[in-house]
Structures are given as structure tokens and as C-alpha cells.
Design a protein around this motif. Sequence first.
Motif, PDB file in Angstrom:
ATOM      1  N   GLN A 183       0.829  -1.206   0.000  1.00  0.00           N
ATOM      2  CA  GLN A 183       0.000   0.000   0.000  1.00  0.00           C
ATOM      3  C   GLN A 183       0.864   1.258   0.000  1.00  0.00           C
ATOM      4  N   ASN A 216      -4.726   0.710  -5.639  1.00  0.00           N
ATOM      5  CA  ASN A 216      -4.714   0.952  -4.190  1.00  0.00           C
ATOM      6  C   ASN A 216      -6.060   0.620  -3.571  1.00  0.00           C
ATOM      7  N   SER A 242       1.085   3.795  -3.168  1.00  0.00           N
ATOM      8  CA  SER A 242       0.631   5.159  -2.890  1.00  0.00           C
ATOM      9  C   SER A 242       1.634   6.178  -3.414  1.00  0.00           C
ATOM     10  N   SER A 284      -6.941  -5.698   2.297  1.00  0.00           N
ATOM     11  CA  SER A 284      -6.375  -5.587   3.636  1.00  0.00           C
ATOM     12  C   SER A 284      -7.450  -5.663   4.720  1.00  0.00           C
ATOM     13  N   TRP A 324      -6.447  -1.953  -0.436  1.00  0.00           N
ATOM     14  CA  TRP A 324      -7.051  -1.596   0.849  1.00  0.00           C
ATOM     15  C   TRP A 324      -8.278  -2.449   1.137  1.00  0.00           C
ATOM     16  N   SER A 382      -2.570   7.829   2.841  1.00  0.00           N
ATOM     17  CA  SER A 382      -2.473   6.370   2.815  1.00  0.00           C
ATOM     18  C   SER A 382      -1.044   5.910   3.045  1.00  0.00           C
ATOM     19  N   SER A 394      -0.160   3.579   6.205  1.00  0.00           N
ATOM     20  CA  SER A 394       0.341   2.223   5.959  1.00  0.00           C
ATOM     21  C   SER A 394       1.720   2.026   6.576  1.00  0.00           C
TER      22      SER A 394
END
Length: 227
Positions: free
Chosen positions: A22, A198, A26, A205, A202, A105, A109
Amino acid sequence: MAAPRWDLGPAREPLGLIRALQGFFSIFAFATLGGFQGSVSFRLSCAGSPNASVSAAFAYPFRMNVATFAPSLTTLCNRTWAADVHLVGDFSSSARFFVLVAVSSLLYSLGALLLYLGYLHRYRGAGGKLPLADLVATAAFSFLWLVASSAWAKALVDVKASVAAPLPSCHPPAVTCTRSATTPMGALNVSVAFGFLNLILWLGSCWFVFKETNFHRPPAPGTPSAM
């Protein structure tokens, strides 16, 4: 605060590995957008006047309405244009929101990854509060990536339309305007792709963080009663 117990084990598990991905993607998301610079050029052919070339430069945050063609068109083609000509549209809100989500982000992260690597014992031993907060934050970032990527994808379509628009007041044969060059926007297309990538990371995740919460863990076995 207790001293960290550094362990690289979580970085090899999906919980930590996805956090690293991530952060990595990002960076690419906001770098491909924030670092973009482009221009569009036209070649003018004016009856009774020498040919001329004009161009307008644009860049992040894509306030196209302040990008002015230079040299000033008011001095060309027997003053066909009474005022300076600009590109059309202001797409700075979508672009800035996308970059804000990407930078936020990255910071979250990396912070979460450091928490996993150094304080996993506290993360899992906080009565489920830290994993729950982590889950809520992860779900929130998933939503923000959806909104930011969709908004920027729509804004990019409008940016391309603004750049592709013809110059006004071009009426052959008195004034002929021919597009001579436009900066390729492949990097901006890539930024949209990284935005939705992304989003997928996410969303994925969320499952692995959910597994750390008390909602997923089986209840502790009860103490057998005395006979």
C-alpha cells in the motif's frame, strides 16, 4: 510506552506485506499525478501575416483556466482575438483530493507496518481495540480511494477534453489553426490505474485486519466447573 519487540515476521505475512505494498503504490499514485507537466501547441496561419506558433502549459493541480496561450494571441492575425485565450476548466479539487488520499495512505500504511513489526504483542493484546480501530481506518481508506480514484478518472477525461478543444475564432481562410503538438498523458492514465489498484489493496487488507479482531477469533474456552 513499552520498548518495541522488533520482529520481521509480520512483514512476511499478508497483514504486513499488504501494508508495505500500500505504501509503495501510494507513492506511485501521487508521483505520477503531482509530477506531471504538459503543454498544447497550435500553428496559426494568417492571411497576409507570417505564420506563428502558440502554446499553453498546464500541470498539477490542473487549473486549466489559468493556462494562457503564449505569445499573446491578441497581437497575432490582425488582432483576431480581443483577449488572451485560456484552456477551459478547473480540476484542481479532484487532483488535490487524490494526492491527499495517496499521501495520507502512505503515512498510515507505514505507521501500521511499524506497529506490526515493533508492537505486535501490544496490538494483539489490547483487548481487540487496536485491531478494531485498524479495521475501521482501513475500511475508511478503502472508501476514500474509491471516491478519489473515481473523481480523478472523471476529471482526467475533462482535462483531455480541455486540451483537445480547438482555438476559438479560427475561421479559414482568414485564420487557420492547426494543432502541432500535445504532451502525451500516459502518466496521468497510470495515476488512475494506481488509484484503483490501491483501492483493491485496501479492500483486501480489510479481510486480514478483520482476522485480528475479536469478531473473527473463536471464543475462549470456558473454565470447567468443579464437580
